[in-house]
Write an enzyme that holds these catalytic residues in place. Structure first.
Site, PDB file in Angstrom:
ATOM      1  N   ASP A 121       0.869  -1.186   0.000  1.00  0.00           N
ATOM      2  CA  ASP A 121       0.000   0.000   0.000  1.00  0.00           C
ATOM      3  C   ASP A 121       0.900   1.229   0.000  1.00  0.00           C
ATOM      4  O   ASP A 121       1.812   1.330   0.822  1.00  0.00           O
ATOM      5  CB  ASP A 121      -0.890  -0.023   1.246  1.00  0.00           C
ATOM      6  CG  ASP A 121      -2.003   0.996   1.210  1.00  0.00           C
ATOM      7  OD1 ASP A 121      -1.753   2.152   0.795  1.00  0.00           O
ATOM      8  OD2 ASP A 121      -3.127   0.659   1.615  1.00  0.00           O
ATOM      9  N   ILE A 122       0.671   2.166  -0.920  1.00  0.00           N
ATOM     10  CA  ILE A 122       1.518   3.365  -0.977  1.00  0.00           C
ATOM     11  C   ILE A 122       1.127   4.408   0.071  1.00  0.00           C
ATOM     12  O   ILE A 122       1.813   5.406   0.233  1.00  0.00           O
ATOM     13  CB  ILE A 122       1.552   3.999  -2.385  1.00  0.00           C
ATOM     14  CG1 ILE A 122       0.165   4.437  -2.827  1.00  0.00           C
ATOM     15  CG2 ILE A 122       2.209   3.061  -3.368  1.00  0.00           C
ATOM     16  CD1 ILE A 122       0.190   5.353  -4.031  1.00  0.00           C
TER      17      ILE A 122
ATOM     18  N   GLU B 290     -12.234   2.823  -0.339  1.00  0.00           N
ATOM     19  CA  GLU B 290     -11.316   3.680  -1.074  1.00  0.00           C
ATOM     20  C   GLU B 290     -11.387   3.469  -2.583  1.00  0.00           C
ATOM     21  O   GLU B 290     -11.305   4.412  -3.354  1.00  0.00           O
ATOM     22  CB  GLU B 290      -9.858   3.455  -0.616  1.00  0.00           C
ATOM     23  CG  GLU B 290      -9.637   3.529   0.874  1.00  0.00           C
ATOM     24  CD  GLU B 290      -9.832   2.185   1.572  1.00  0.00           C
ATOM     25  OE1 GLU B 290     -10.101   1.157   0.911  1.00  0.00           O
ATOM     26  OE2 GLU B 290      -9.735   2.160   2.803  1.00  0.00           O
TER      27      GLU B 290
ATOM     28  N   HIS C 212     -10.771  -5.609  -2.039  1.00  0.00           N
ATOM     29  CA  HIS C 212      -9.368  -5.739  -1.653  1.00  0.00           C
ATOM     30  C   HIS C 212      -9.258  -6.022  -0.164  1.00  0.00           C
ATOM     31  O   HIS C 212     -10.122  -5.685   0.617  1.00  0.00           O
ATOM     32  CB  HIS C 212      -8.548  -4.504  -2.030  1.00  0.00           C
ATOM     33  CG  HIS C 212      -9.065  -3.205  -1.517  1.00  0.00           C
ATOM     34  ND1 HIS C 212     -10.183  -2.585  -2.029  1.00  0.00           N
ATOM     35  CD2 HIS C 212      -8.608  -2.387  -0.541  1.00  0.00           C
ATOM     36  CE1 HIS C 212     -10.387  -1.441  -1.393  1.00  0.00           C
ATOM     37  NE2 HIS C 212      -9.452  -1.311  -0.475  1.00  0.00           N
TER      38      HIS C 212
ATOM     39  N   HIS D 229      -6.548  -5.855   3.193  1.00  0.00           N
ATOM     40  CA  HIS D 229      -5.355  -5.240   3.757  1.00  0.00           C
ATOM     41  C   HIS D 229      -4.700  -6.237   4.710  1.00  0.00           C
ATOM     42  O   HIS D 229      -5.369  -6.779   5.590  1.00  0.00           O
ATOM     43  CB  HIS D 229      -5.719  -3.997   4.590  1.00  0.00           C
ATOM     44  CG  HIS D 229      -6.346  -2.890   3.832  1.00  0.00           C
ATOM     45  ND1 HIS D 229      -5.644  -1.800   3.392  1.00  0.00           N
ATOM     46  CD2 HIS D 229      -7.633  -2.691   3.439  1.00  0.00           C
ATOM     47  CE1 HIS D 229      -6.454  -0.964   2.773  1.00  0.00           C
ATOM     48  NE2 HIS D 229      -7.668  -1.492   2.785  1.00  0.00           N
TER      49      HIS D 229
END
Length: 134
Positions: free
Chosen positions: A29-30, A88, A93, A95
């Protein structure tokens, strides 16, 4: 419309890739909560996590398990937490976040600011630990 995650999977947007197979793509994750915070997305665009076919859910966890173990091996943490938010990006997705407390997955907290070299360093360590499991 193609999501940002689909563009990352296709290589149209660069990422710090951790692993992939025919169904899933994992990358750092950026905007991480903690160093090593990894996203895992299905290669098929499905907006909501619970709209993902059951067989994908089973395979998703099986794909995530060695990645979580690799993160734990190289990032100082008590364990790797798993979170599904889905707010988001309209692409399901997961995490994987190295955690020491429940607050480490508080998504209202400011995200870490990391330089590209720091991302590359943690990416290389996770990939190396992942490859050593095989």
């Amino acid at each position: 419309m193609m999501t940002i995650f689909s563009k990352i999977i296709k290589g149209e947007i660069p990422s710090y890739k951790i692993a992939e197979n025919d169904q899933f793509f994992a990358f750092l994750d950026i905007n991480p909560m903690m160093p090593g915070h990894t996203l895992i997305v299905p290669k098929v665009e499905i907006d909501r996590f619970f709209d993902v076919p059951d067989v994908f859910l089973q395979n998703w966890l099986a794909f995530a398990k060695p990645i979580a173990r690799a993160i734990e091996a190289v990032v100082p943490c008590d364990r790797v937490g798993i979170t599904v938010m889905g707010l988001e990006v309209p692409h399901a997705h997961m995490h994987l976040v190295p955690i020491n407390s429940a607050d480490d997955v508080n998504f209202t907290r400011p995200k870490l600011k990391m330089e590209p070299a720091a991302f590359i360093a943690v990416q290389e360590k996770i990939v190396e630990a992942l490859n050593s499991q095989v």
